[in-house]
Design a protein around this motif. Structure first.
Motif, short mmCIF file in Angstrom:
data_model
loop_
_atom_site.label_atom_id
_atom_site.label_comp_id
_atom_site.label_asym_id
_atom_site.label_seq_id
_atom_site.Cartn_x
_atom_site.Cartn_y
_atom_site.Cartn_z
N LEU A 88 0.86 -1.18 0.00
CA LEU A 88 0.00 0.00 0.00
C LEU A 88 0.89 1.23 0.00
N ILE A 89 0.62 2.15 -0.89
CA ILE A 89 1.29 3.45 -0.88
C ILE A 89 0.20 4.50 -0.69
N ASN A 90 0.30 5.21 0.41
CA ASN A 90 -0.75 6.15 0.81
C ASN A 90 -2.10 5.46 0.84
N ASP A 91 -2.10 4.25 1.40
CA ASP A 91 -3.29 3.41 1.61
C ASP A 91 -3.96 2.93 0.33
N PHE A 92 -3.28 3.03 -0.79
CA PHE A 92 -3.80 2.54 -2.07
C PHE A 92 -2.99 1.32 -2.49
N PRO A 93 -3.64 0.20 -2.83
CA PRO A 93 -2.91 -1.01 -3.21
C PRO A 93 -2.23 -0.86 -4.58
N HIS A 94 -0.91 -1.10 -4.60
CA HIS A 94 -0.13 -1.00 -5.83
C HIS A 94 0.37 -2.34 -6.32
N ALA A 95 0.59 -3.29 -5.41
CA ALA A 95 1.12 -4.60 -5.79
C ALA A 95 0.66 -5.63 -4.77
N LEU A 96 0.57 -6.87 -5.23
CA LEU A 96 0.03 -7.95 -4.40
C LEU A 96 0.68 -9.26 -4.81
N PHE A 97 1.07 -10.05 -3.81
CA PHE A 97 1.53 -11.42 -4.06
C PHE A 97 0.60 -12.40 -3.38
N ASP A 98 0.25 -13.46 -4.09
CA ASP A 98 -0.49 -14.58 -3.53
C ASP A 98 0.48 -15.76 -3.49
N PHE A 99 1.00 -16.06 -2.32
CA PHE A 99 1.99 -17.12 -2.19
C PHE A 99 1.40 -18.50 -2.45
N GLU A 100 0.11 -18.67 -2.16
CA GLU A 100 -0.54 -19.95 -2.41
C GLU A 100 -0.65 -20.22 -3.91
N LYS A 101 -1.06 -19.22 -4.66
CA LYS A 101 -1.19 -19.38 -6.12
C LYS A 101 0.12 -19.12 -6.85
N ARG A 102 1.11 -18.60 -6.12
CA ARG A 102 2.40 -18.24 -6.72
C ARG A 102 2.22 -17.27 -7.88
N GLN A 103 1.51 -16.18 -7.58
CA GLN A 103 1.19 -15.20 -8.61
C GLN A 103 1.34 -13.80 -8.03
N GLY A 104 1.93 -12.91 -8.82
CA GLY A 104 2.06 -11.52 -8.44
C GLY A 104 1.22 -10.64 -9.35
N TYR A 105 0.74 -9.54 -8.80
CA TYR A 105 -0.10 -8.59 -9.54
C TYR A 105 0.39 -7.18 -9.23
N CYS A 106 0.50 -6.34 -10.26
CA CYS A 106 0.85 -4.94 -10.02
C CYS A 106 0.15 -4.04 -11.02
N ARG A 107 -0.01 -2.81 -10.64
CA ARG A 107 -0.74 -1.87 -11.48
C ARG A 107 0.05 -1.48 -12.72
N SER A 108 1.38 -1.50 -12.65
CA SER A 108 2.17 -1.12 -13.83
C SER A 108 2.21 -2.24 -14.86
N ALA A 109 2.09 -3.49 -14.43
CA ALA A 109 2.14 -4.67 -15.31
C ALA A 109 3.41 -4.67 -16.17
N PHE A 110 4.47 -4.02 -15.67
CA PHE A 110 5.67 -3.82 -16.47
C PHE A 110 6.48 -5.10 -16.68
N LEU A 111 6.72 -5.86 -15.65
CA LEU A 111 7.51 -7.09 -15.79
C LEU A 111 6.57 -8.25 -16.09
N PRO A 112 6.43 -8.63 -17.35
CA PRO A 112 5.44 -9.63 -17.69
C PRO A 112 5.80 -11.05 -17.28
N VAL A 113 7.07 -11.33 -17.00
CA VAL A 113 7.48 -12.69 -16.69
C VAL A 113 8.21 -12.72 -15.36
N SER A 114 7.91 -13.71 -14.55
CA SER A 114 8.56 -13.88 -13.26
C SER A 114 9.99 -14.38 -13.45
N PRO A 115 10.91 -13.98 -12.56
CA PRO A 115 12.27 -14.51 -12.64
C PRO A 115 12.36 -15.97 -12.21
N SER A 116 11.33 -16.46 -11.54
CA SER A 116 11.31 -17.85 -11.07
C SER A 116 10.43 -18.69 -11.97
#
Length: 137
Positions: A88-116
């Motif tokens: 959260l930046i200034n209480d607004f969600p900018h990025a999120l990881f779900d460790f169970e699903k092994r998935q990341g989400y971000c508003r910029s969507a800049f890095l399309p592929v995970s390093p792992s």
């Protein structure tokens, strides 16, 4: 449900800073980093052999932040099950990881592929559904 905030720092965009927040229930951690040019959010599995970084999300480019001269509050918060983390930046969600699903989400969507190979088989684009799932039923 609520978000359990485990780290909160006032930051100036473009001033190097690291904000770390471990899951209150397990081996996972998340780190926000502003290296002076770019903001990133990292998913870490502290039990992983070698490099604990599982995924990384682009949050912003300093040069594109219009109100960067103003202080911002960065928070790292975990879901009740300790398996989802939000930046959260200034209480607004900018990025999120779900460790169970092994998935990341971000508003910029800049890095399309995970390093792992084990993470983010799909692109990192933001999903309101992922944020809804963060809170559960």
């Amino acid at each position: 449900m609520t978000i359990e905030v485990v780290a909160a720092n006032e930051v100036m965009v473009g001033t190097p800073v690291i904000v770390e927040g471990s899951s209150p229930k397990g081996r996972f951690a998340a780190v926000f980093e502003d290296d002076g040019q770019t903001g990133y959010f990292y998913a870490l599995d502290m039990s992983a052999a070698g490099n604990p970084i599982q995924d990384v999300l682009h949050v912003y480019n300093v040069s594109q932040i219009k109100d960067g001269a103003l202080a911002s509050t960065v928070k790292i918060g975990w879901s009740e099950d300790g398996r989802k983390v939000v930046l959260l930046i200034n209480d607004f969600p900018h990025a999120l990881f779900d460790f169970e699903k092994r998935q990341g989400y971000c508003r910029s969507a800049f890095l399309p592929v995970s390093p792992s190979k084990n993470w983010s088989k799909h692109e990192h684009g933001w999903s309101d559904l992922a944020m809804d799932a963060f809170f559960g039923d």
